[in-house]
Design an enzyme around this catalytic site. Sequence first.
Site, PDB file in Angstrom:
ATOM      1  N   LYS A   1       0.834  -1.211   0.000  1.00  0.00           N
ATOM      2  CA  LYS A   1       0.000   0.000   0.000  1.00  0.00           C
ATOM      3  C   LYS A   1       0.868   1.261   0.000  1.00  0.00           C
ATOM      4  CE  LYS A   1      -3.261  -2.763  -0.137  1.00  0.00           C
ATOM      5  NZ  LYS A   1      -4.284  -3.296   0.720  1.00  0.00           N
TER       6      LYS A   1
HETATM    7  C1  LIG Z   1      -5.313  -4.296   1.039  1.00  0.00           C
HETATM    8  C2  LIG Z   1      -6.784  -4.129   0.974  1.00  0.00           C
HETATM    9  C3  LIG Z   1      -7.631  -4.636   1.971  1.00  0.00           C
HETATM   10  C4  LIG Z   1      -7.142  -5.493   3.111  1.00  0.00           C
HETATM   11  O1  LIG Z   1      -6.178  -4.873   3.880  1.00  0.00           O
HETATM   12  P1  LIG Z   1      -5.389  -5.702   5.027  1.00  0.00           P
HETATM   13  O2  LIG Z   1      -4.724  -4.607   5.810  1.00  0.00           O
HETATM   14  O3  LIG Z   1      -4.425  -6.581   4.332  1.00  0.00           O
HETATM   15  O4  LIG Z   1      -6.393  -6.443   5.821  1.00  0.00           O
HETATM   16  C5  LIG Z   1      -8.992  -4.387   1.876  1.00  0.00           C
HETATM   17  N1  LIG Z   1      -9.500  -3.670   0.846  1.00  0.00           N
HETATM   18  C6  LIG Z   1      -8.717  -3.172  -0.137  1.00  0.00           C
HETATM   19  C7  LIG Z   1      -9.326  -2.363  -1.221  1.00  0.00           C
HETATM   20  C8  LIG Z   1      -7.349  -3.398  -0.106  1.00  0.00           C
HETATM   21  O5  LIG Z   1      -6.572  -2.917  -1.103  1.00  0.00           O
END
Ligand SMILES: *Cc1c(COP(=O)(O)O)cnc(C)c1O
Length: 382
Positions: A193
């Site tokens: 991210k």
């Molecule tokens: C990465 C992501 C998640 C999940 O995030 P985690 O922190 O890994 O639980 C949920 N929704 C979207 C759109 C994502 O990109």
Amino acid sequence: MSGWRIPLSDLDYGEAETEAALRVLASKWLSSGPEVEAFEREFAEMLDVPHAIACSSATAGLHLALLVAAVGPDDEVIQPALNFVAAANMTIASGARPVFGDIVAPTEPTLDPDQIERLIGPKTKAVVVMHYGGNLCRMAEIARLCGRRGITLIEDACHAVGARYEDGTGRLPDGAMAGAIGNLGVFSFFSNKNLATGEGGMVVARRAELAERLRLLRSHGMTSVSWDRHRGHASSYGVPVQGYNYRLDELHAALGRAQLAKLARNNARRRALLNLYRTRIAAADGWSMPFEDRGEHGAGHLMVALAPDEAERDRAVQRLREAQIQSSLHYPCIADFECFGAWRHASLPITRDFVARTITLPLYPAMSPDHVDLVCDVLLAC
Ligand SMILES: *Cc1c(COP(=O)(O)O)cnc(C)c1O
């Protein structure tokens, strides 16, 4: 770390993150404490919201958001089928039923407000939107639809940390930050991210009652956390509600603070690279990119291209693999996953067309313009 010549994403980690980790180790306090509190405060300031609650992942955050929205058995939660599977999984974990709506268009792959209006029924308790690639949904229309009916609006803002709303209609203030527009906003700090700590998440809220309930549910439903007891602020605790252990720890929070300090600069770099991609792809026959250029407003999380058809997309994936360039798909249609068999026949023609033609390409702050050119040469078989 990867065997790819050009990976899909890459961390911007350096001295600041090392210093942050060492600071925590030297403090000898590892579980939720002053770093978590500071991260929450700094994150809330960035979004201009009163409350930010750090948690162990965005998935945990989505679960908490659904729970404080009182989503439970027999309720329905409208959401896009074009999303990571976490929101749909957590809807089911809370006992409710996901109801999948289609996207606006392949050029605007976010949940269509007209679909929400059509799908709202007496059982609708919440709507979860997702700001695909860091580009905001049609939030003015969606917020109005939900507000009128008392439906909780949750933003899955995992792609959109630092993104802003802008649609030129003036119905929501320009500059309203992603995650801070609905009733609850959820962010992820997973490794790929824009703000990365490995694992971690944040839920933001405007209303104090929601924030208080989020904090309770995050930590076993307990009225005090061990950091309070350590500081002598509390010697015992009550458990007014059943809760979870969805806390973030000090190491991840300290890494998050170092990454937050770089966020604006790194998002700007991502947008500049997206513009280079945009120029190349606009010049290619049949290929396109979703979303108009939103200037400074997007978070630039993903570089997504749309092929003229599925066969050409599949050939491009193969060419990239042979050139050791990593690509991906954001996302398969959730209704096509095995454990969502009950939704297999949901009518999602635009989502399915998008999923068949889309490809996600390398994008990260330190990527060079030459690498963008190389990816485009291979993608477009120039
Ligand atoms: C990465 C992501 C998640 C999940 O995030 P985690 O922190 O890994 O639980 C949920 N929704 C979207 C759109 C994502 O990109």
